[in-house]
Design a protein around this motif. Structure first.
Motif, PDB file in Angstrom:
ATOM      1  N   LYS A 111       0.643  -1.200   0.499  1.00 29.19           N
ATOM      2  CA  LYS A 111       0.061  -0.319   0.489  1.00 29.19           C
ATOM      3  C   LYS A 111       1.201   1.742  -0.452  1.00 29.19           C
ATOM      4  N   PRO A 112       0.412   2.609  -0.326  1.00 31.24           N
ATOM      5  CA  PRO A 112       1.420   3.387  -1.026  1.00 31.24           C
ATOM      6  C   PRO A 112       2.030   3.766   0.770  1.00 31.24           C
ATOM      7  N   GLU A 113       1.023   3.780   1.860  1.00 28.31           N
ATOM      8  CA  GLU A 113       1.340   4.291   3.370  1.00 28.31           C
ATOM      9  C   GLU A 113       2.164   3.470   3.645  1.00 28.31           C
ATOM     10  N   ILE A 114       2.683   2.237   3.340  1.00 25.50           N
ATOM     11  CA  ILE A 114       3.618   1.597   4.009  1.00 25.50           C
ATOM     12  C   ILE A 114       4.923   2.006   3.336  1.00 25.50           C
ATOM     13  N   LEU A 115       6.250   1.853   4.371  1.00 20.34           N
ATOM     14  CA  LEU A 115       7.232   2.022   3.729  1.00 20.34           C
ATOM     15  C   LEU A 115       7.831   1.195   2.713  1.00 20.34           C
ATOM     16  N   ASP A 116       8.658   0.679   1.893  1.00 23.70           N
ATOM     17  CA  ASP A 116       9.151   0.148   0.643  1.00 23.70           C
ATOM     18  C   ASP A 116      10.885  -0.165   0.953  1.00 23.70           C
ATOM     19  N   PRO A 117      11.376  -0.182   2.335  1.00 26.15           N
ATOM     20  CA  PRO A 117      12.691  -0.284   2.007  1.00 26.15           C
ATOM     21  C   PRO A 117      13.853  -1.100   0.969  1.00 26.15           C
ATOM     22  N   GLN A 118      12.716  -2.152  -0.056  1.00 29.68           N
ATOM     23  CA  GLN A 118      13.539  -2.596  -0.485  1.00 29.68           C
ATOM     24  C   GLN A 118      13.384  -2.145  -2.327  1.00 29.68           C
ATOM     25  N   GLY A 119      13.105  -0.989  -2.409  1.00 28.77           N
ATOM     26  CA  GLY A 119      12.795  -0.134  -3.343  1.00 28.77           C
ATOM     27  C   GLY A 119      13.324   1.172  -2.911  1.00 28.77           C
ATOM     28  N   GLN A 120      13.325   1.588  -1.895  1.00 34.93           N
ATOM     29  CA  GLN A 120      14.292   2.004  -1.343  1.00 34.93           C
ATOM     30  C   GLN A 120      15.616   2.607  -1.792  1.00 34.93           C
ATOM     31  N   ALA A 121      16.443   0.794  -1.188  1.00 37.34           N
ATOM     32  CA  ALA A 121      17.582   0.690  -1.243  1.00 37.34           C
ATOM     33  C   ALA A 121      17.759   1.219  -3.236  1.00 37.34           C
ATOM     34  N   VAL A 122      17.232   0.099  -3.694  1.00 38.22           N
ATOM     35  CA  VAL A 122      17.702   0.748  -4.906  1.00 38.22           C
ATOM     36  C   VAL A 122      17.313   1.623  -5.596  1.00 38.22           C
TER      37      VAL A 122
END
Lengths: 86, 86
Positions: free
Chosen positions: B11-22
């Motif tokens: 969901k858009p409000e959930i942090l995505d650490p994997q995507g952020q790492a990329v």
């Protein structure tokens, strides 16, 4: 806002144990008409400006997919073509 | 052969650490025009007969997505609309 979607899937000849595990669990849910399940990754890239397919392809090739075992496709998706959440 | 594709994204409000790492790795590749990267799952379900959207939605809801933190969309894809590998 348009974004680029990269779909990364294992090549057809590569075994997918994760997908197979899901497929094997389906009869317990009463589902018997599924032939196969394959699980890959979907990456959404938002650009600050115009979505750039060539740039996205470069990112996918270097960072997102393992070209030895995975294929990827790159496409631009607008909110209209993305489909409504189910 | 038509198959059902289930796209599962946080969901858009959930942090995505994997995507952020990329996203954080991109400047090292010389890419500076990416605003955000989010990584989800793409599941391809092949049915023995006709692709069954309602059935696929049920499978996604029970087995493929965590409805607390993830949204999913379900659609039928034929080989023509799937796009050529890049």
């Amino acid at each position: 806002m348009p974004r680029v979607v990269v779909d990364v899937m294992l090549k057809p000849e590569i075994l997918d144990p994760q997908g197979q595990a899901v497929a094997n669990a389906l009869p317990r849910l009463g589902v018997s008409d599924v032939a196969s399940v394959r699980i890959g990754r979907r990456i959404e890239i938002e650009f600050t400006g115009e979505p750039d397919l060539d740039r996205a392809r470069e990112i996918a090739d270097k960072l997102l997919a393992n070209p030895v075992i995975e294929d990827f496709t790159v496409r631009v998706v607008t909110d209209e073509t993305a489909g409504a959440p189910s």
